[in-house]
Design a protein around this motif. Structure first.
Motif, PDB file in Angstrom:
ATOM      1  N   SER A  63      30.560  31.976  44.702  1.00 47.51           N
ATOM      2  CA  SER A  63      30.584  33.387  45.097  1.00 47.51           C
ATOM      3  C   SER A  63      31.277  34.180  43.995  1.00 47.51           C
ATOM      4  O   SER A  63      31.732  33.601  42.994  1.00 47.51           O
ATOM      5  CB  SER A  63      31.343  33.542  46.412  1.00 47.51           C
ATOM      6  OG  SER A  63      32.735  33.456  46.154  1.00 47.51           O
ATOM      7  N   GLY A  64      31.391  35.466  44.185  1.00 45.32           N
ATOM      8  CA  GLY A  64      32.104  36.298  43.216  1.00 45.32           C
ATOM      9  C   GLY A  64      33.565  35.900  43.103  1.00 45.32           C
ATOM     10  O   GLY A  64      34.166  35.946  42.025  1.00 45.32           O
ATOM     11  N   THR A  65      34.142  35.494  44.215  1.00 46.28           N
ATOM     12  CA  THR A  65      35.550  35.097  44.234  1.00 46.28           C
ATOM     13  C   THR A  65      35.798  33.930  43.270  1.00 46.28           C
ATOM     14  O   THR A  65      36.813  33.894  42.570  1.00 46.28           O
ATOM     15  CB  THR A  65      35.967  34.722  45.673  1.00 46.28           C
ATOM     16  OG1 THR A  65      35.672  35.844  46.518  1.00 46.28           O
ATOM     17  CG2 THR A  65      37.438  34.412  45.772  1.00 46.28           C
ATOM     18  N   TRP A  68      35.950  35.301  39.842  1.00 51.49           N
ATOM     19  CA  TRP A  68      37.269  35.935  39.640  1.00 51.49           C
ATOM     20  C   TRP A  68      38.274  34.890  39.146  1.00 51.49           C
ATOM     21  O   TRP A  68      39.046  35.115  38.238  1.00 51.49           O
ATOM     22  CB  TRP A  68      37.803  36.396  40.998  1.00 51.49           C
ATOM     23  CG  TRP A  68      37.649  37.816  41.370  1.00 51.49           C
ATOM     24  CD1 TRP A  68      37.164  38.851  40.619  1.00 51.49           C
ATOM     25  CD2 TRP A  68      38.016  38.371  42.648  1.00 51.49           C
ATOM     26  NE1 TRP A  68      37.201  40.003  41.363  1.00 51.49           N
ATOM     27  CE2 TRP A  68      37.714  39.743  42.598  1.00 51.49           C
ATOM     28  CE3 TRP A  68      38.556  37.842  43.813  1.00 51.49           C
ATOM     29  CZ2 TRP A  68      37.950  40.601  43.675  1.00 51.49           C
ATOM     30  CZ3 TRP A  68      38.780  38.686  44.878  1.00 51.49           C
ATOM     31  CH2 TRP A  68      38.479  40.059  44.819  1.00 51.49           C
ATOM     32  N   PHE A  90      39.265  45.232  47.184  1.00 49.87           N
ATOM     33  CA  PHE A  90      38.911  44.150  46.272  1.00 49.87           C
ATOM     34  C   PHE A  90      39.916  44.016  45.138  1.00 49.87           C
ATOM     35  O   PHE A  90      40.256  42.900  44.733  1.00 49.87           O
ATOM     36  CB  PHE A  90      37.460  44.301  45.792  1.00 49.87           C
ATOM     37  CG  PHE A  90      36.498  43.977  46.896  1.00 49.87           C
ATOM     38  CD1 PHE A  90      36.304  42.664  47.304  1.00 49.87           C
ATOM     39  CD2 PHE A  90      35.830  44.987  47.591  1.00 49.87           C
ATOM     40  CE1 PHE A  90      35.459  42.355  48.362  1.00 49.87           C
ATOM     41  CE2 PHE A  90      34.985  44.686  48.640  1.00 49.87           C
ATOM     42  CZ  PHE A  90      34.799  43.368  49.032  1.00 49.87           C
ATOM     43  N   VAL A 139      38.602  46.692  38.668  1.00 52.23           N
ATOM     44  CA  VAL A 139      37.361  46.561  39.433  1.00 52.23           C
ATOM     45  C   VAL A 139      36.495  47.764  39.068  1.00 52.23           C
ATOM     46  O   VAL A 139      36.917  48.906  39.253  1.00 52.23           O
ATOM     47  CB  VAL A 139      37.657  46.527  40.947  1.00 52.23           C
ATOM     48  CG1 VAL A 139      36.361  46.543  41.750  1.00 52.23           C
ATOM     49  CG2 VAL A 139      38.490  45.295  41.297  1.00 52.23           C
ATOM     50  N   ASN A 141      33.306  48.777  40.213  1.00 47.48           N
ATOM     51  CA  ASN A 141      32.880  49.514  41.410  1.00 47.48           C
ATOM     52  C   ASN A 141      33.650  48.954  42.603  1.00 47.48           C
ATOM     53  O   ASN A 141      33.430  47.813  43.006  1.00 47.48           O
ATOM     54  CB  ASN A 141      31.380  49.355  41.623  1.00 47.48           C
ATOM     55  CG  ASN A 141      30.874  50.206  42.777  1.00 47.48           C
ATOM     56  OD1 ASN A 141      30.764  51.429  42.652  1.00 47.48           O
ATOM     57  ND2 ASN A 141      30.600  49.581  43.915  1.00 47.48           N
ATOM     58  N   THR A 143      34.035  48.280  45.975  1.00 48.74           N
ATOM     59  CA  THR A 143      33.047  48.249  47.055  1.00 48.74           C
ATOM     60  C   THR A 143      33.641  48.667  48.401  1.00 48.74           C
ATOM     61  O   THR A 143      32.918  49.027  49.316  1.00 48.74           O
ATOM     62  CB  THR A 143      32.455  46.827  47.155  1.00 48.74           C
ATOM     63  OG1 THR A 143      32.316  46.311  45.828  1.00 48.74           O
ATOM     64  CG2 THR A 143      31.105  46.830  47.824  1.00 48.74           C
ATOM     65  N   ASP A 170      35.831  43.342  36.940  1.00 46.08           N
ATOM     66  CA  ASP A 170      35.018  42.909  38.081  1.00 46.08           C
ATOM     67  C   ASP A 170      33.821  43.864  38.206  1.00 46.08           C
ATOM     68  O   ASP A 170      33.998  45.043  38.518  1.00 46.08           O
ATOM     69  CB  ASP A 170      35.896  42.940  39.349  1.00 46.08           C
ATOM     70  CG  ASP A 170      35.104  42.780  40.652  1.00 46.08           C
ATOM     71  OD1 ASP A 170      33.874  42.960  40.652  1.00 46.08           O
ATOM     72  OD2 ASP A 170      35.746  42.518  41.688  1.00 46.08           O
ATOM     73  N   ILE A 172      31.241  42.970  40.161  1.00 51.02           N
ATOM     74  CA  ILE A 172      30.527  42.226  41.203  1.00 51.02           C
ATOM     75  C   ILE A 172      29.521  43.114  41.942  1.00 51.02           C
ATOM     76  O   ILE A 172      28.404  42.684  42.225  1.00 51.02           O
ATOM     77  CB  ILE A 172      31.534  41.545  42.158  1.00 51.02           C
ATOM     78  CG1 ILE A 172      32.204  40.383  41.403  1.00 51.02           C
ATOM     79  CG2 ILE A 172      30.847  41.064  43.437  1.00 51.02           C
ATOM     80  CD1 ILE A 172      33.253  39.625  42.183  1.00 51.02           C
ATOM     81  N   CYS A 193      28.444  38.573  40.331  1.00 47.12           N
ATOM     82  CA  CYS A 193      27.820  37.557  41.175  1.00 47.12           C
ATOM     83  C   CYS A 193      26.421  37.996  41.569  1.00 47.12           C
ATOM     84  O   CYS A 193      25.946  39.050  41.171  1.00 47.12           O
ATOM     85  CB  CYS A 193      28.690  37.210  42.372  1.00 47.12           C
ATOM     86  SG  CYS A 193      28.753  38.455  43.627  1.00 47.12           S
ATOM     87  N   GLN A 195      24.673  38.476  44.665  1.00 47.23           N
ATOM     88  CA  GLN A 195      24.110  39.049  45.886  1.00 47.23           C
ATOM     89  C   GLN A 195      24.232  40.570  46.020  1.00 47.23           C
ATOM     90  O   GLN A 195      24.021  41.110  47.085  1.00 47.23           O
ATOM     91  CB  GLN A 195      24.731  38.386  47.120  1.00 47.23           C
ATOM     92  CG  GLN A 195      26.141  38.808  47.467  1.00 47.23           C
ATOM     93  CD  GLN A 195      27.213  37.988  46.772  1.00 47.23           C
ATOM     94  OE1 GLN A 195      26.956  37.375  45.756  1.00 47.23           O
ATOM     95  NE2 GLN A 195      28.423  37.981  47.299  1.00 47.23           N
ATOM     96  N   LYS A 196      24.518  41.256  44.928  1.00 47.55           N
ATOM     97  CA  LYS A 196      24.610  42.718  45.044  1.00 47.55           C
ATOM     98  C   LYS A 196      23.559  43.356  44.137  1.00 47.55           C
ATOM     99  O   LYS A 196      22.384  43.317  44.471  1.00 47.55           O
ATOM    100  CB  LYS A 196      26.050  43.139  44.801  1.00 47.55           C
ATOM    101  CG  LYS A 196      26.948  42.431  45.848  1.00 47.55           C
ATOM    102  CD  LYS A 196      28.381  42.811  45.879  1.00 47.55           C
ATOM    103  CE  LYS A 196      29.109  41.912  46.891  1.00 47.55           C
ATOM    104  NZ  LYS A 196      30.521  42.199  47.024  1.00 47.55           N
TER     105      LYS A 196
HETATM  106  C1  LIG Z   1      31.770  41.412  47.083  1.00 49.90           C
HETATM  107  C2  LIG Z   1      32.871  41.638  46.131  1.00 49.90           C
HETATM  108  C3  LIG Z   1      33.780  40.634  45.774  1.00 49.90           C
HETATM  109  C4  LIG Z   1      33.764  39.286  46.415  1.00 49.90           C
HETATM  110  O1  LIG Z   1      32.605  38.572  46.112  1.00 49.90           O
HETATM  111  P1  LIG Z   1      32.213  37.289  47.006  1.00 49.90           P
HETATM  112  O2  LIG Z   1      30.867  36.900  46.480  1.00 49.90           O
HETATM  113  O3  LIG Z   1      32.223  37.722  48.428  1.00 49.90           O
HETATM  114  O4  LIG Z   1      33.239  36.236  46.725  1.00 49.90           O
HETATM  115  C5  LIG Z   1      34.725  40.928  44.815  1.00 49.90           C
HETATM  116  N1  LIG Z   1      34.800  42.128  44.234  1.00 49.90           N
HETATM  117  C6  LIG Z   1      33.961  43.120  44.551  1.00 49.90           C
HETATM  118  C7  LIG Z   1      34.086  44.442  43.869  1.00 49.90           C
HETATM  119  C8  LIG Z   1      32.977  42.908  45.516  1.00 49.90           C
HETATM  120  O5  LIG Z   1      32.140  43.906  45.836  1.00 49.90           O
END
Ligand SMILES: *Cc1c(COP(=O)(O)O)cnc(C)c1O
Length: 409
Positions: A63-65, A68, A90, A139, A141, A143, A170, A172, A193, A195-196
């Protein structure tokens, strides 16, 4: 059972385009085969175009985490000091993670309605005479709030301060939806990551890494194994991974990159801005308040909306889900119940957005939230005033009055 397609209007995961779903509907192949190496090379190449870098982009099954964490453990050492900005939920989570790794975080407080202020960062760096700050971590954007920080300006501020700190960003929820330039902004680690903005299912984490970041990785003292960049980069050079990769997500990634490049990144970014502007037009018309207070920082990816006092955002979201089969984003941590978030990223286009905003407007009525009717109309006007995403570039913008003529005639 709800009929029709579910509207997934949360700011990640975003809806996966049919084209990407079909591209992933494939047998799993041998990840040591030459066929796989072709896939690997194609996605590494394509990622460089999306991150706008000539350096390596590492892809973790995560995942994005996870991505990180990879950024932290490859560049920093326990006891290092870093500078971060409290843009929202975030940024706060990333800070917590850094603290768990023994990093000392100087956390510039924020009101969750503004982005990271380049001038604040510059001042802190200038004050840091001993050059104790090893990295600035922001970060792009946020979220949780719908606020996009100005990373290009933050880089310029770091340069003015003459400080050598690494820049970790970040992206993400911004990559593939908001203008971003890893090399030009001299970012050392870009975290993202799948999924966005990439429009894929969850499961891939990314680190784009600079030469400077790789040099830091050679001397930093942080235990790591799975996340180690060097372990990845060696086989990546030939299109392979050190362990079993998320093969079918990589098929999807190849297709998603193709889609982004076919539309053209600038057109993709313009589309997101157009959708975000239309969303704000609806919100303002309803008489509700956009959480972001700085117009230069309005997020093209999502818009967070403050509920009027006495009305619970989660109740409203439940009404919308139960009545219209649409998921809206919740308020996170201290914003819980106070805001809802409308995602307009990834595959979203004008009609998807108008559908989503219609659901919000009807939901406001159904939930008894005071508002002025006609927000959807205001959003339509906003879209009509700007060129549509499907129209060829050579077509002139249709003025609103011409549209009116058209309808009458
Ligand atoms: C969604 C998100 C994360 C976390 O990503 P995961 O895939 O849920 O681990 C971290 N930072 C930002 C800015 C996000 O939008």
């Amino acid at each position: 059972m709800p009929q029709g397609r579910h509207f997934l209007q949360i700011p990640g995961p975003s809806p996966v385009p049919d084209r990407v779903l079909r591209a992933m509907d494939m047998p799993v192949i041998d990840h040591r085969s030459s066929e796989f190496a072709e896939l690997g090379k194609t996605v590494f190449d394509g990622c460089q175009k999306i991150f706008k870098t000539n350096g390596p982009v590492i892809i973790f099954p995560s995942s994005g985490t996870g991505a990180w964490e990879a950024a932290i453990v490859n560049t920093l050492s326990p006891g290092d000091k870093v500078l971060m900005v409290e843009t929202g939920h975030f940024a706060t989570l990333w800070r917590q993670m850094a603290a768990r790794w023994g990093i000392e975080v100087d956390f510039i407080p924020g009101d969750w309605r503004h982005g990271a202020d380049p001038a604040d960062i510059e001042a802190r760096l200038v004050q840091d005479e001993k050059r104790a700050i090893k990295a600035v971590m922001v970060v792009h954007n946020e979220t949780s709030t719908g606020v996009t920080s100005r990373v290009g300006e933050i880089r310029a501020a770091m340069d003015r301060a003459g400080h050598q700190a690494l820049l970790l960003v970040d992206t993400i929820s911004s990559l593939g939806s908001v203008d971003y330039r890893h090399d030009e902004w001299k970012v050392d680690v870009t975290v993202s990551c799948s999924q966005k903005g990439f429009m894929l299912p969850p499961g891939l984490g990314f680190n784009a890494v600079s030469e400077k970041a790789r040099a830091a990785a050679k001397i930093n003292k942080m235990p790591r194994s799975y996340w180690d960049w060097d372990e990845m980069l060696k086989p990546n050079a030939a299109g392979f991974f050190p362990y079993t990769p998320a093969t079918n997500l990589l098929y999807g990634l190849r297709e998603a990159i193709a889609m982004l490049l076919e539309e053209g990144l600038d057109a993709v970014f313009a589309r997101h801005k157009r959708l975000a502007a239309a969303t704000r037009a609806a919100i303002t018309h309803w008489g509700l308040e956009v959480l972001c207070l700085e117009p230069a920082e309005y997020s093209p990816v999502l818009t967070a909306v403050l509920m009027p006092p006495g009305h619970d955002a989660d109740k409203f979201r439940k009404t919308v889900l139960d009545t219209y089969n649409m998921s809206l984003g919740s308020g996170l941590s201290k914003l819980a119940g106070k805001v809802f978030r409308i995602g307009h990223l990834g595959e979203c286009n004008e009609l998807t957005l108008i559908g989503a905003l219609s659901g919000v407007e009807m939901g406001l009525s159904a939930a008894g939230v005071p508002h002025r009717a006609g927000g959807v109309e205001a959003a339509m006007k906003s879209l009509e005033e700007r060129p549509q995403s499907n129209s060829p570039a050579h077509l002139k913008v249709v003025k609103p009055d011409r549209v009116a003529d058209h309808r009458d005639g």
